[in-house]
Each structure stands twice: as C-alpha cells, then as structure tokens.
Design a protein around this motif. Structure first.
Motif, short mmCIF file in Angstrom:
data_model
loop_
_atom_site.label_atom_id
_atom_site.label_comp_id
_atom_site.label_asym_id
_atom_site.label_seq_id
_atom_site.Cartn_x
_atom_site.Cartn_y
_atom_site.Cartn_z
N LEU A 97 50.13 19.62 -3.73
CA LEU A 97 50.40 20.42 -4.84
C LEU A 97 51.02 19.70 -6.07
O LEU A 97 51.81 18.62 -5.70
N LEU A 98 50.32 19.77 -7.04
CA LEU A 98 50.88 19.08 -8.30
C LEU A 98 51.74 20.20 -9.16
O LEU A 98 51.45 21.05 -9.20
N VAL A 99 52.88 19.48 -9.47
CA VAL A 99 53.92 20.30 -10.18
C VAL A 99 54.27 19.62 -11.48
O VAL A 99 54.47 18.41 -11.66
N ALA A 100 53.96 20.41 -12.58
CA ALA A 100 54.28 19.74 -13.75
C ALA A 100 55.38 20.28 -14.52
O ALA A 100 55.34 21.70 -14.57
N ALA A 101 56.61 19.84 -14.71
CA ALA A 101 57.67 20.43 -15.22
C ALA A 101 58.45 19.67 -16.16
O ALA A 101 57.85 18.29 -16.49
N GLU A 102 59.31 19.93 -16.81
CA GLU A 102 59.99 19.22 -17.59
C GLU A 102 60.99 18.24 -17.18
O GLU A 102 62.03 18.85 -17.01
N ALA A 103 60.45 16.90 -17.02
CA ALA A 103 61.31 16.30 -16.09
C ALA A 103 62.67 15.70 -16.57
O ALA A 103 63.84 15.97 -15.73
N GLY A 104 62.74 15.54 -17.65
CA GLY A 104 64.03 15.51 -18.67
C GLY A 104 64.97 16.71 -18.38
O GLY A 104 66.12 16.26 -18.02
N LYS A 105 64.66 17.85 -18.44
CA LYS A 105 65.44 18.77 -18.13
C LYS A 105 65.78 18.96 -16.58
O LYS A 105 67.02 19.29 -16.36
N LEU A 106 64.91 18.87 -15.85
CA LEU A 106 65.27 18.64 -14.44
C LEU A 106 66.42 17.83 -14.10
O LEU A 106 67.23 17.94 -13.11
N ALA A 107 66.31 16.67 -14.53
CA ALA A 107 67.41 15.41 -14.37
C ALA A 107 68.60 16.10 -14.63
O ALA A 107 69.49 15.54 -13.92
N GLN A 108 68.85 17.20 -15.57
CA GLN A 108 70.26 17.57 -15.90
C GLN A 108 70.68 18.54 -14.73
O GLN A 108 71.82 18.70 -14.45
N THR A 109 69.67 19.22 -14.14
CA THR A 109 70.09 20.41 -13.17
C THR A 109 69.52 20.22 -11.78
O THR A 109 70.32 20.81 -11.07
N VAL A 110 68.93 19.24 -11.47
CA VAL A 110 68.67 19.07 -10.02
C VAL A 110 68.99 17.65 -9.73
O VAL A 110 68.22 16.49 -9.94
N ARG A 111 69.98 17.45 -9.25
CA ARG A 111 70.85 16.36 -8.92
C ARG A 111 70.85 15.83 -7.34
O ARG A 111 71.54 15.42 -6.73
N ARG A 112 69.50 15.78 -6.79
CA ARG A 112 69.44 15.62 -5.47
C ARG A 112 69.00 14.24 -5.14
O ARG A 112 68.05 13.73 -5.62
N ARG A 113 69.69 13.50 -4.16
CA ARG A 113 69.65 12.17 -4.04
C ARG A 113 68.30 11.93 -3.36
O ARG A 113 68.13 12.56 -2.51
N PRO A 114 67.53 10.96 -3.90
CA PRO A 114 65.98 10.90 -3.29
C PRO A 114 66.25 9.98 -1.95
O PRO A 114 67.35 9.31 -1.85
N LEU A 115 65.37 10.05 -1.31
CA LEU A 115 65.21 9.31 0.02
C LEU A 115 65.06 7.88 -0.46
O LEU A 115 65.55 6.72 0.27
N GLU A 116 64.05 7.54 -1.37
CA GLU A 116 63.82 6.30 -1.90
C GLU A 116 63.90 6.38 -3.38
O GLU A 116 63.11 7.34 -4.00
N GLY A 117 64.55 5.45 -4.14
CA GLY A 117 64.24 5.27 -5.39
C GLY A 117 65.72 5.66 -5.93
O GLY A 117 66.74 6.17 -5.36
N ASP A 118 65.98 5.58 -7.39
CA ASP A 118 67.21 5.66 -7.92
C ASP A 118 67.13 7.06 -8.83
O ASP A 118 66.10 7.24 -9.46
N LEU A 119 67.89 7.86 -8.67
CA LEU A 119 67.79 9.39 -9.09
C LEU A 119 67.73 9.18 -10.68
O LEU A 119 66.58 9.94 -10.95
N ASP A 120 68.25 8.57 -11.26
CA ASP A 120 68.31 8.66 -12.79
C ASP A 120 66.84 7.75 -13.20
O ASP A 120 66.39 8.26 -14.07
N ASP A 121 66.78 6.79 -12.73
CA ASP A 121 65.50 6.06 -12.93
C ASP A 121 64.21 6.81 -12.75
O ASP A 121 63.25 6.96 -13.52
N MET A 122 64.43 7.39 -11.59
CA MET A 122 63.00 8.04 -11.23
C MET A 122 62.72 9.40 -12.33
O MET A 122 61.54 9.52 -12.83
N TYR A 123 63.98 9.93 -12.62
CA TYR A 123 63.71 11.08 -13.74
C TYR A 123 63.31 10.44 -15.18
O TYR A 123 62.51 10.95 -15.78
#
Lengths: 228, 849
Positions: free
Chosen positions: B571-597
C-alpha cells in the motif's frame, strides 16, 4: 419380617424364557438364621437378590418389615436396602480404590451421615470384625478372609435388621470360611440381625436354625415347623 | 471372514463408540475439505474473473491500483512486437439492485477491444453494437451478461442504477452477452462500458488501469515482456494475466495459512479421537485377542483385524466428512470473500464451492490414511498381546514405569530441540519444526500430567462428595489410557484457541493505540462507502472547498493505492507529511519522529510500516526503489512505524512527490480536523451541502471509522470463535467416548454402589464429576500449552505472516470465559452416559467382569 407370597421370576432374552423361581412362598421371622440350599441353578441367588431388592419378581409379592417392595420405586427400594438390609457377596465386591474404612463407611456417606460420624462408625465395625489394624489398607493388600470381614462390616454399617449373605465362604479356603461363618453367627447373636445365607455347603447349612431347600426354582423342603 | 464377524459383533455392542470414532474422522475431513474448497473457490473465482476478462490477451501492462496516464497507450502501441493493445479500466460498482451486490464493470475501447475479447452478444440493438461509434455516443450504454440479465429481469433497454463518483446514475442495457468466456467472470455479475464513459463515472480523469496486449505472430512472451519493459521503463509491470493470481494469493495468504492451520488441528484432533477409541477397544478385547492368539491367529492377523476396522471407520467418516465439508465450504468461502472485501477492498463474487471430485477423493483417502495411522499403535499393541496374560483376570490399564520413563525422555528431548530451534534463529523451517516439537513434547507428557492432576483433584472432589467425588477421581487415576487421549485432544484444541485468541488480543491492543494516534481526524471525507475501498477518487479541489468551511482547522489530502513492489502488492500512501507531523505524533519503532517527517515532507525519504520492513528484511536507512510511471523512485527509509493499513506493508511518501512521479492529483480520503468548539455535525452538513452535489461523497465521523476498523478486526478474529466451537465439539465427543468406556469398565463398581444403597442420582453424580474432572484437566493443560502456543503464534505473525512485533498478552478474559464453556460442555457430554450408567440390571452389573 420377611414374607414372600407366590413369587415367580422369569428371565427372557427375546427368544427363550427361563423360569428361575416358581410360585415361592414363605415367611421368615425376626432373629432367625436361615440357610437357603440347593443345587447349582436352583434359584438360590435369584431368591436372595429379590429379597435384597436388587431385582424385582415377575409375579408375586415380597414384603420386608411390613413394606411391599413392589410398591416402592427405585429410590425408595434403594433407601430400604440401605436401611434394612446388609448384603455380603461371594466375591466381596469391595471398591478397590477405597481403604477399608472408606469401604465400610460407604453406605453411611451415601445415606448422608456426617463424615466424622461415618468414619467413627466404620472404625468401630472394623474393630468388631477384628480388623482394627487394617483401617487404611486397600482391599488388594488384604487376604480373602480379611476382605470378607470388611464386606461384613460394610453390610452392618447402617445396623440393618436383615443380613443377606450369598455364598459368603464360597471364595475362601475351609479354615477361613469357618472363621467367617463363626463371625456371622456371632454378629447375629450380638446384634440380633436376621441372617439368610445362600450356600451349597452342608456345614454352613447345618449351622443355621432353619434350612430352605430349592430345586428347579421351587421350595421342596423347609425344615421350620409349620412351613407350607 | 470369521474375524470380520468378531469385528461386526463388537461394533454392534458398541454402536456409540463407533459412531464417535467415525465422527472423529468426519470432523477432521470435513474441516479440511471445507477450508480447501473455500480457499479454492475464492481463488478460482478470482482466476475465472481474470481469465474470463483476459480473453486473447497475452500480456498486461499495469502500475498497480494507481493506473497511468492515457499517453502510455501510444508508447505501448509503438512497440514493434505488439500486434494489438487495448486500454482497460476495471471496477466493482455497487448496483443498487436488491441482492445483487457488486457489478464488475470493465471499461474498454470499443474500437479496438474486440480483437482481444469476444463479447458474443446474444441480443442487442445490432445497429448500435455493429457500429461502436453509436454505442460510444450513448454514454449511459452498458452491456451485461445473460446471467445477470435473467437474475434481474433485464432486457434490452432496461435501466439499472450504479453508484458512480457523481452519485447514483442510471445506465441503459444495450447489449446482452451470451454465457461462456467473458461472461463467466465475476460469477456473471459483469458489465462492459465504454472506457471513457467509465473514466468519468469513476472520476479517474485521463487515466487507464491497464493495457491488454496481444503480440505479433511468432513473438514469444519473454520477448514481448522485454520489449515492453524497455519501452516503458521501471514504473510498470508487464506480466501475463495469470500473474494477477499470484498477487491475489499473496493477499489471501494469511487467510489461507489460518485456514490450513485450523484444518490441520482438526485432523490432529480427529487422530486422537480415533486413537482413543482403538486403544480402548484393544484393552477391552484383550481376552478375545488372547483367545484368538491361543487358537493360532498370527500377530499379523490381529494387527490386520484392527487396521481393517480402522479402514472401515475411516471410509465411513471420510465420506460423511467430505459431504459435510462440501456443504460448509460455501459458507466459509462467502465469509472469506466478505472479509477480503472489507479488509482489503478486494471484491469477489464467489460462486458455490464446486464439488471437486479430485479434492473430495483425496480428502476421503486422507481420512482413511489418518485412521490407519491413528489406529496403528493400538493395532500393534493388540498384536503384541501375550495370550497367557490376556486370559488371566486383571486390569491392564496402569502405565508401566518403563513406558512412563520413555515418554519423559522423549518429551524432554523434543522440548529441548524446540528451544534450540527457536534460539537458532531465522530459518522458518527450523521455527516451524520447533513448534511441532513443542506440541509433541506436550502430547508425550499428557498421560503423566493428567494422572498428576487427577491425583491433585481427588481431595477436592472427595471434599465435595465423599463417595461420588472420590470414585470419579479414582476412575481417572486407575485408567490413564482411557482418559489421556481425550485430554490430549482437548488440550490441543484449547491451545489453538488461546494461540489465536492471544494474537487477536495483542493485535487488538496495538490497533487501539494505532487508531488513537493515527486515525485521529474528526472527520473523514471519501467517495467510497467503505474506507478500505479505493474504487472511486475525487479531485483535490474538494479539499480546498472543505478548508473554506467555518470550523475546519486543517485538511489533509491522502491518496492511497496498492502498487506492485518486488512482485507483491503493497500500500502506497501519499499524504501531506508536513501536516501529518503536526497531528500524528506516534513514536516510531525505529528512527526519529521529527526527522522522519521532515525528510519525508521534503520528498527525501519514506516512512514504512513494520510489516513492510520485516517481511522484506529492510532496516532504517535502507533504500526502497518504487516503480513509478516517471521512472524508479529511490527513497531511503527514514522511519519504521507500526501501521495496520495493509498486511503486506505500507509506505508513506509526501503527496508532492506522488504528484510529481505519478502525475496524479486525485485523492481518495480527506482527513478533516475541526477547530475547538466546532460542531462536527454542522461541518458534516456543510461538506455534504457544498461538495456532494453531483458527486459521490461520504463524510464519516471519527467514531464511525473506529467502529468500522474494530468491526473488521472482530470479523477477522471471529475465526477464533470457530476454533472454540471445534474445541467444544472435541470436548463433547471425547468425553462421551471416554465416559461410555468408563461406565462399561466400572459397571460392577457402579452396581456395588447401588447395591450398598447408592441412589441413581448418586451414580449420576459420580459420572458427572468424572466428566467435569476431565474438563478441568483438559483446561489446565490446554491453557498451559496455550501459553506456549501463543508465543509461537506471535512469532509466526512476526516472522512469516505479517512482520508485526506484538506484545505477549495472555488472553485472560478469553481463558476465563473458556472455563464455564468447557466445563459446561463436559457436563453436557456426561448427561447421556450417566443415564446409561443407571439403566440395566443391577444383578448383571454385580456379576460383570
């Protein structure tokens, strides 16, 4: 105390009928000792099973202490057997996984006695039959004579007025059989129970005050005075 | 022949036991047949649809669900090896006709498609079909199959409603296709329209789903594939039509695996029921065997006697099971198809599961083989019976010390091997072998553990009822062989329930967290009635319109679709990642939350789901190559998250990157966040008023979507309830079997009980208590093995099925609920045997040996 009126027992397997008892009538009073003798197949054990309420006659009536067994349903018959009749079997019929005390206490537990009281009574009875030292033994750990003593103690657990014994010495050697017979008569004397013994052994029969002789399902002789 | 009469005599005396043995075989075969037929029905339905539609197509060009611009057609047609190339759009549309569900509509270019497909028209306005231009001039034209027309009473000129991107529209039947070929696809619920009309209907813009290709005479498939791939570049898949079946099988795989495991367990349980029956029969017939051996029957004859009985039971059970399985298959196939539609948006019209003679015969054969295998050990034991000992009185039930020691050693060995294989790591073969060894270890230990538990239960049972309880426990202690197979079957069934139920609980817990943190918009706006469905899309302008509504704080545009990635759809999901960063603050299993967004929003990276990464052995920083129409898009993985959008895996990229590489501006979901104090109901009303005119649009509230997701999860995990039903059936069958033998074995004991004054009710009590004690023992061992099985199930999910790491959470509510269910089933199973125990002559019982 025990009265049979024109009792018949017929077994049928669908193709054949076998008449085990024909028109048997007699009366046994309180405190009697009666031997029921006859050749193999004469109906002795059948007669005892009917008196003990383990089976029902095809015709006729059996009255125990004024109560007609034919008028009782299964549960009432069982209660009557539990309260009025003690049964001693040829092959002892002890439950192999229960200890001597537990086997003797069995009828009392079934009757709803308090556990402690049932255990106490069982111990007393085992003492009465000379097995105080065998209370926690399993039947497999006892000799034949000891097992029959436990069976006798169990039969007397509820202090029944009637004791029925089906070939009680049939599975024992002569010496042990004699001990058991003596025990039965001793308990009859002490406790005042009416004793019926089915036997093919003449010595056993001779030890009883009265002898009923069966042949081909009929009573052919009754040593009691005034018997029909 | 004479020996066969002995078997017949035994069967007549023990009809119920035989019936239970046959039922054990039938259970295993029925579940196996039902699962296989259902699986095949679903797959076959898909293949029929694909093959039916493919016609003379040799290769198909596609780019997953996203499609591609119309210009690609010219590039395909320009390839010298191509004889004919026809564009296709395919979509399952809601008919709106009662009881008809979906209609698979194929949009084709009427001018060029007839070289690839034969519509075989039965009737039609010949003038119209003869001249495709006339058909094209009527944008509401549709051709349906004869089957569909007959089912719905349609004729030429009839009108049917279809759900479109513009809402419900009416279409006119202008052609009816004969049965056969194309019209077999989708179970006859198939229609053909002009492709450009269908583009409009679906809101696809100027895009096609795929191009069907026929090659020049003498050009091989491989050559054609090579030439097309060279011409088109890496963003396209060029495959024969049959390859779509592989993709579908990948989606179906986790269902198939679950169905296979369930059928294997059912077969294993059947083995135990059969083994139990024959082991008991051998014990009971020892005297008979001894007599036969004394009279000259060889060991081989004795073994053949029992194996012959097993073969007969197996044959009867197999036939009954095959028939029952065929009847169940249709229901299961429908259930799986509904799940696929709701979870994956894959619509299937599954036909009645065909009675495949080959599969039925193979399953029946398997039933016989399983019976023979299950009866092998008892038959071998029968052959080993010593005639002298057999003709002596006495029981032969106690487990010998030597046998117990051997079992302990084997069990310990199997357990040790299981642990080693688990620790050794990555190989799936070792993992599954270890799982089997762990179960084997438990099975070997069952008789001893059952005996220990029976002994432990005795004081409690005797405390409840001094006579009845003690005798019930003693019955289990004295005859471990009689009980252990039933306990083992119950243990296995319950372990399976706990295993699946535990995974379900773990996934559920993770789902809750995912839904809370990721699916947190106040409203979802979509042109599809079901959020997993991606049939319809809408233009991005709808988002702009929604942004202008008072009370709307933020709008996020999402386009999602399955695309092929190394042969499997993801499944490819194309979303506005910058906006997602403000509203979906789920800690990733790997990687840094702010850096990945940040990197994803800049179009420099992708965020992938845990299942995507694990199933493909990818780690943080690895580069993913995504085939896109504009070329191969290379993106490093900036974050790995737990995401349940798709079992095969999800990749998130920024919408700007998607528009650039796929040249597609459409969206299928708009996530709407409301300003504080805004009324969701009012905003919903405004959205529908402003944006839904002439457009198919659904506005779903957050709770609505949550309920939908959890309902899907419930449906998926409702398989657990089927397994519970199997466990209950096993409990009942096994316990009835064990008790009927117990009552026969204990006939004299029960007679003595009545002779010394036991009421019939008291005899019933001892039987009931024995049954409940078996239930308790089965429960304890089942929950224990279930705790181990759960661990393996979670590992299976992580390593093989879905690539998800789930927390180990023992399903305590389920286990608690199982207690009254299984004990209730055990009690119910004891009712009839208890009645048989109090029937019959007391005198015969006393004389019974």
């Amino acid at each position: 105390m025990i009265e049979l009126r024109r009792v018949w027992k017929v077994y049928s397997n669908g193709r054949r009928e076998v008449v085990a008892l024909r028109d048997v009538s007699f009366r046994i009073g309180r405190d009697e000792t009666v031997a029921i003798v006859g050749p193999s197949g004469s109906g002795k054990s059948t007669l005892l099973n009917l008196i003990g309420g383990l089976d029902r006659p095809s015709q006729g009536e059996i009255v125990i202490e004024g109560r007609s067994l034919g008028e009782l349903d299964d549960d009432e018959l069982t209660r009557l057997r539990r309260e009025k009749i003690g049964f001693v079997f040829q092959f002892f019929h002890l439950l192999p996984t229960l200890t001597c005390v537990e086997n003797v206490a069995l009828p009392l537990h079934l009757a709803g006695w308090d556990r402690r009281q049932a255990q106490q009574r069982a111990r007393e009875l085992l003492g009465l039959v000379g097995l105080s030292g065998r209370l926690d033994h399993l039947p497999d750990e006892l000799s034949g004579g000891e097992r029959q003593r436990v069976a006798i103690a169990r039969a007397l657990a509820a202090h029944p007025p009637i004791l029925l014994a089906d070939e009680p010495t049939g599975n024992l050697d002569s010496r042990t059989g004699g001990e058991i017979l003596a025990l039965l008569h001793e308990l009859h004397e002490r406790l005042g129970t009416t004793l019926l013994i089915v036997t093919h052994d003449a010595q056993v029969a001779a030890s009883c005050a009265r002898t009923l002789t069966l042949r081909d399902g009929q009573i052919v002789a009754d040593s009691a005075a005034g018997a029909p | 022949m004479l020996l066969a009469r002995l078997s017949w005599a035994y069967l007549k005396r023990h009809k119920l036991r035989w019936a239970l043995t046959v039922a054990g075989v039938a259970l295993g075969v029925a579940v196996l047949v039902a699962m296989r037929l259902a699986n095949r029905a679903v797959l076959a339905s898909f293949h029929r649809t694909v093959d039916g539609i493919a016609g003379r197509t040799e290769l198909q060009v596609h780019a997953g669900d996203l499609g591609f611009p119309e210009e690609v057609l010219e590039r395909v047609q320009a390839v010298p090896q191509v004889r004919a190339a026809a564009p296709v759009i395919e979509a399952a549309l809601d008919t709106g006709l009662p009881g008809q569900g979906y209609l698979l509509v194929i949009g084709v270019d009427m001018t060029g498609d007839r070289s690839l497909r034969d519509y075989d028209l039965e009737s039609g306005e010949e003038a119209i079909i003869e001249d495709p231009l006339v058909f094209l001039a009527q944008p509401d034209s549709i051709m349906v199959t004869r089957e569909f027309a007959q089912r719905n009473g349609l004729g030429i000129g009839s009108r049917i409603p279809l759900g479109t991107a513009q809402g419900i529209r009416w279409f006119t039947v202008r052609g009816i296709m004969r049965s056969g070929g194309l019209s077999q696809a989708f179970g006859g619920n198939l229609a053909v329209m002009d492709i450009y009309a269908l583009q409009y209907v679906l809101g696809r813009g100027r895009r096609f789903d795929r191009i069907d290709v026929a090659l020049q005479e003498g050009v091989s498939l491989a050559e054609g594939q090579r030439a097309l791939r060279e011409a088109l570049g890496p963003g396209f898949e060029v495959e024969p039509p049959a390859a779509r079946g592989r993709h579908f099988e990948a989606i179906l795989r986790s269902f198939s695996l679950t169905l296979n495991i369930t059928s294997l367990f059912a077969m294993l349980v059947g083995v135990f029921i059969i083994y139990n029956s024959f082991a008991i029969a051998v014990t009971q017939r020892r005297t008979e065997i001894g007599i036969l051996r004394a009279l000259g029957a060889t060991r081989g004859r004795i073994r053949a006697l029992f194996l012959g009985e097993a073969a007969v039971a197996g044959s009867l059970g197999s036939v009954a099971g095959a028939m029952a399985g065929w009847l169940m298959a249709r229901w299961i196939a429908g259930y799986v198809a509904r799940l696929l539609q709701e979870v994956y948006g894959v619509v299937q019209n599954v036909q009645t599961a065909p009675a495949e003679p080959g599969l039925l015969a193979a399953s029946a054969g398997l039933g016989i083989v399983v019976s023979l295998i299950a009866a092998w050990i008892p038959a071998a034991n029968a052959a080993r019976v010593d005639p002298v000992r057999a003709l002596q009185k006495g029981k032969y039930q106690v487990l010998s010390a030597g046998e117990t020691r051997a079992r302990w050693w084997l069990s310990a060995g199997a357990a040790a091997a299981a642990v080693i294989f688990l620790l050794l790591g990555r190989s799936l073969v070792l993992f599954y072998t270890g799982y089997i060894l762990a179960i084997l270890a438990a099975l070997l230990m069952t008789p001893t553990l059952a005996l220990w538990l029976a002994r432990a239960l005795r004081p409690l049972l005797a405390w409840l009822r001094p006579v009845e309880g003690a005798l019930a426990a003693d019955s289990l202690i004295q005859a471990p062989r009689r009980t252990s197979a039933t306990v083992a079957a119950l243990m296995l069934s319950l372990a399976m329930v706990i295993g699946f139920g535990g995974v379900a609980r773990s996934i559920y817990n993770s789902l809750i967290e995912w839904v809370n943190t990721t699916l947190n918009p106040d409203l979802f706006v979509t042109p599809n009635a079901e959020i997993a469905n991606r049939t319809y899309v809408m233009p991005a302008e709808v988002g702009s319109e929604i942004e202008r509504i008072p009370g709307v704080r933020q709008v996020q545009l999402v386009r999602s679709a399955r695309i092929p990635y190394r042969g499997t759809p993801v499944l490819l999901v194309a979303a506005e990642a910058g906006k997602l960063a403000q509203t979906v603050r789920r800690r990733p299993l790997e990687g840094d939350l702010d850096d990945m967004y940040r990197r994803t929003a800049a179009g420099q990276a992708t965020i992938v789901s845990e299942s995507f990464a694990r199933l493909r052995g990818l780690r943080l920083g690895d580069v993913v190559e995504l085939p896109a129409p504009k070329g191969l898009l290379r993106l490093p993985i900036a974050g790995i998250t737990r995401d349940y959008s798709d079992q095969q895996g999800t990749l998130l990229i920024d919408r700007s990157l998607y528009r650039q590489w796929w040249a597609d501006d459409s969206v299928n979901v708009i996530r709407v966040y409301l300003a504080p104090g805004a009324s969701a109901a009012e905003v919903k009303r405004q959205i529908l008023e402003r944006c839904a005119r002439g457009r198919r649009l659904f506005v779903l509230g957050n709770q609505e979507v949550r309920r939908y997701i959890f309902r899907l999860a419930d449906q998926w995990f409702s398989m657990t309830y089927n397994q519970i039903a199997v466990a209950i059936l096993v409990a009942v069958l096994g316990i009835v079997n064990t008790l009927t033998v117990s009552i026969t074995d204990r006939r004299r004991e029960l007679g003595i009980l009545q002779a010394v004054g036991g009421l019939k009710q008291q005899v019933r009590h001892t039987i009931w208590m024995e049954a409940v004690a078996i239930g308790v023992i089965g429960l304890v061992l089942g929950l224990g093995l279930g705790a181990i099985s759960l661990y393996y199930s979670l590992e299976m999910t992580r390593r093989d099925l879905a690539g998800l790491s789930l927390d180990y959470v023992f399903p305590l509510p389920l286990a608690t609920w199982l207690v009254p269910v299984i004990l209730g089933a055990a009690f119910a199973a004891s009712l009839w045997p208890a009645e048989t125990a109090v029937r019959g002559s007391l005198v015969e019982a006393l004389e019974y040996e």
